[in-house]
Write an enzyme that holds these catalytic residues in place. Structure first.
Site, PDB file in Angstrom:
ATOM      1  N   ASP A  11      -5.710   1.542   8.674  1.00 12.43           N
ATOM      2  CA  ASP A  11      -4.544   1.473   9.547  1.00 12.43           C
ATOM      3  C   ASP A  11      -3.360   2.061   8.785  1.00 12.43           C
ATOM      4  OD1 ASP A  11      -6.128   0.023  11.290  1.00 12.43           O
ATOM      5  OD2 ASP A  11      -4.753  -1.678  11.425  1.00 12.43           O
TER       6      ASP A  11
ATOM      7  N   HIS B  32     -12.037   1.400   4.702  1.00 10.98           N
ATOM      8  CA  HIS B  32     -13.398   1.533   5.202  1.00 10.98           C
ATOM      9  C   HIS B  32     -13.905   2.963   4.998  1.00 10.98           C
ATOM     10  CE1 HIS B  32     -13.495  -2.424   7.427  1.00 10.98           C
ATOM     11  NE2 HIS B  32     -12.213  -2.294   7.123  1.00 10.98           N
TER      12      HIS B  32
ATOM     13  N   SER C 127      -0.205   0.819   0.004  1.00 11.82           N
ATOM     14  CA  SER C 127      -0.210   2.070  -0.735  1.00 11.82           C
ATOM     15  C   SER C 127      -0.750   3.199   0.120  1.00 11.82           C
ATOM     16  CB  SER C 127      -0.992   1.931  -2.037  1.00 11.82           C
ATOM     17  OG  SER C 127      -0.689   2.994  -2.901  1.00 11.82           O
TER      18      SER C 127
END
Length: 285
Positions: A88, A145, A248
Site C-alpha cells: 500500500d 508482499h 519507508s
C-alpha cells in the site's frame, strides 16, 4: 517549509540516534501510554483500522505491533495479473532503467549498482530493464508482499544514511535510495532474477523478512550478505515477504523486456497491495 529547508534540517539532525531511540520506544510495552500514542497516531494520520484483524488500539502491546498489524481476510484481494503491487502507498517513480540509471526525481538519478551495494554482476541483469519505486506513508499498511512467484537467492544488508524518504526529500537529496540503509532481496523467477529492496529512513527502527526476522539492528556499518542457494525458500505471488517497523520505500528492479506497467499508474498515484502492477511483455508470453 520549502523542500530546501526541509532537506537542510535533515543533514543537521542526529538521524542515527533518533532512529535508535524511536526503535526502542516503539518496541516498549507501556500499557495505557502505548494505547494513547496509538490512538493519537490513528487520528493524526487517518489510519483505517476497520481493515485490521484487531481494530481496537487496546489490543496492541507495543507501537510496532500496531504498525505492522495484519489485515483481515479479504481486505486486499489479489488481481488476476502477471505482476501484483507489493505494498500500500503511493508511486514515487517507475519506468525504464536507462542503461544503469534509475530516475529518482527531476535532476536526480542513481545507478543500479549503487542500489544493490556495489555488486556489478548483479546490477548487469537490469541494464535497460524496469524499476518501480513505491513510497509507504505513516498511515499505510506496512507489510510487503511478493509481486510475482520467486525463489530467494540472496539477501544483502547495505549500511547507509537515514534520510526521510518522503517526496520532498526525494526531490532534494541526490541518490537518496542508494544512500540510505537498505536490505536488498534477490529472487529468481521464470523470467530470471529480480530485486526487491527495502529502503530504510529516519525513525524506521528496523526492517524484517519472513525468512530471517529482524535484519537491522544491529547496524554494523558494513555490508552483510546471506546466500540461500542451498535452501528452497519459495514465495508465491501475493505472499508476505517482509515488513517495515515505521514507514519507508520499496524499490524493485526487473530485467529488460520482462513487464509492461499498468497504464493507469502515474507518479504520486495511490496504490494498494494486490492490485495490478504490470503484465508480461509479448516477448515473455
Amino acid at each position: 517549509m520549502s523542500d530546501r529547508l526541509a532537506v537542510l534540517a535533515q543533514y543537521l539532525l542526529p538521524k542515527q540516534a533518533l532512529t535508535t531511540l524511536a526503535g526502542r520506544l516503539a518496541n516498549s510495552e507501556a500499557g495505557s501510554l502505548t494505547t494513547s500514542v496509538i490512538r493519537w497516531f490513528i487520528r493524526r494520520y487517518g489510519v483505517e483500522m476497520s481493515e485490521a484483524v484487531d481494530a481496537d488500539p487496546v489490543g496492541y502491546r507495543t507501537f510496532n505491533e500496531f504498525f505492522t498489524r495484519p489485515l483481515r481476510a479479504g481486505a486486499r484481494p489479489l488481481a488476476d495479473a502477471d505482476f501484483l503491487c507489493p505494498v500500500d502507498g503511493a508511486i514515487s517513480q517507475f519506468g525504464r532503467i536507462e542503461r544503469d540509471q534509475i530516475f529518482q526525481a527531476k535532476g536526480h538519478h542513481y545507478s543500479t549498482q549503487a542500489l544493490v551495494g556495489g555488486d556489478g554482476e548483479l546490477a548487469a541483469h537490469f541494464v535497460d530493464g524496469a524499476f518501480a519505486t513505491l513510497y509507504l506513508s505513516p498511515r499505510d499498511y506496512h507489510r510487503i508482499h511478493m509481486p510475482v512467484d520467486g525463489r530467494l537467492q540472496r539477501m544483502i544488508y547495505v549500511p547507509g544514511e537515514l534520510f526521510s524518504v518522503n517526496p520532498a526529500t526525494a526531490r532534494g537529496v541526490p541518490g537518496l535510495f542508494a544512500r540510505n540503509e537498505r536490505v536488498v532481496c534477490v529472487f529468481n523467477s521464470e523470467f530470471g532474477p529480480f530485486v526487491l529492496t527495502l529502503v530504510g529512513a529516519t525513525i524506521v527502527g528496523s526492517m524484517a523478512t519472513i525468512w530471517h526476522g529482524t535484519v537491522n539492528p544491529p547496524r554494523s556499518g558494513r555490508i552483510r550478505q546471506w546466500s540461500y542457494d542451498d535452501q528452497q525458500i519459495r514465495l508465491g505471488k501475493g505472499e508476505e515477504m517482509g515488513r517495515f517497523l515505521l514507514g519507508s520505500t520499496v524499490v524493485m528492479l526487473f530485467p529488460k523486456d520482462t513487464l509492461a506497467f499498468n497504464p493507469a499508474w502515474a507518479p504520486a498515484h495511490p496504490i494498494r497491495m494486490g492490485e495490478m502492477m504490470a503484465g508480461k511483455t509479448r516477448l515473455r508470453e
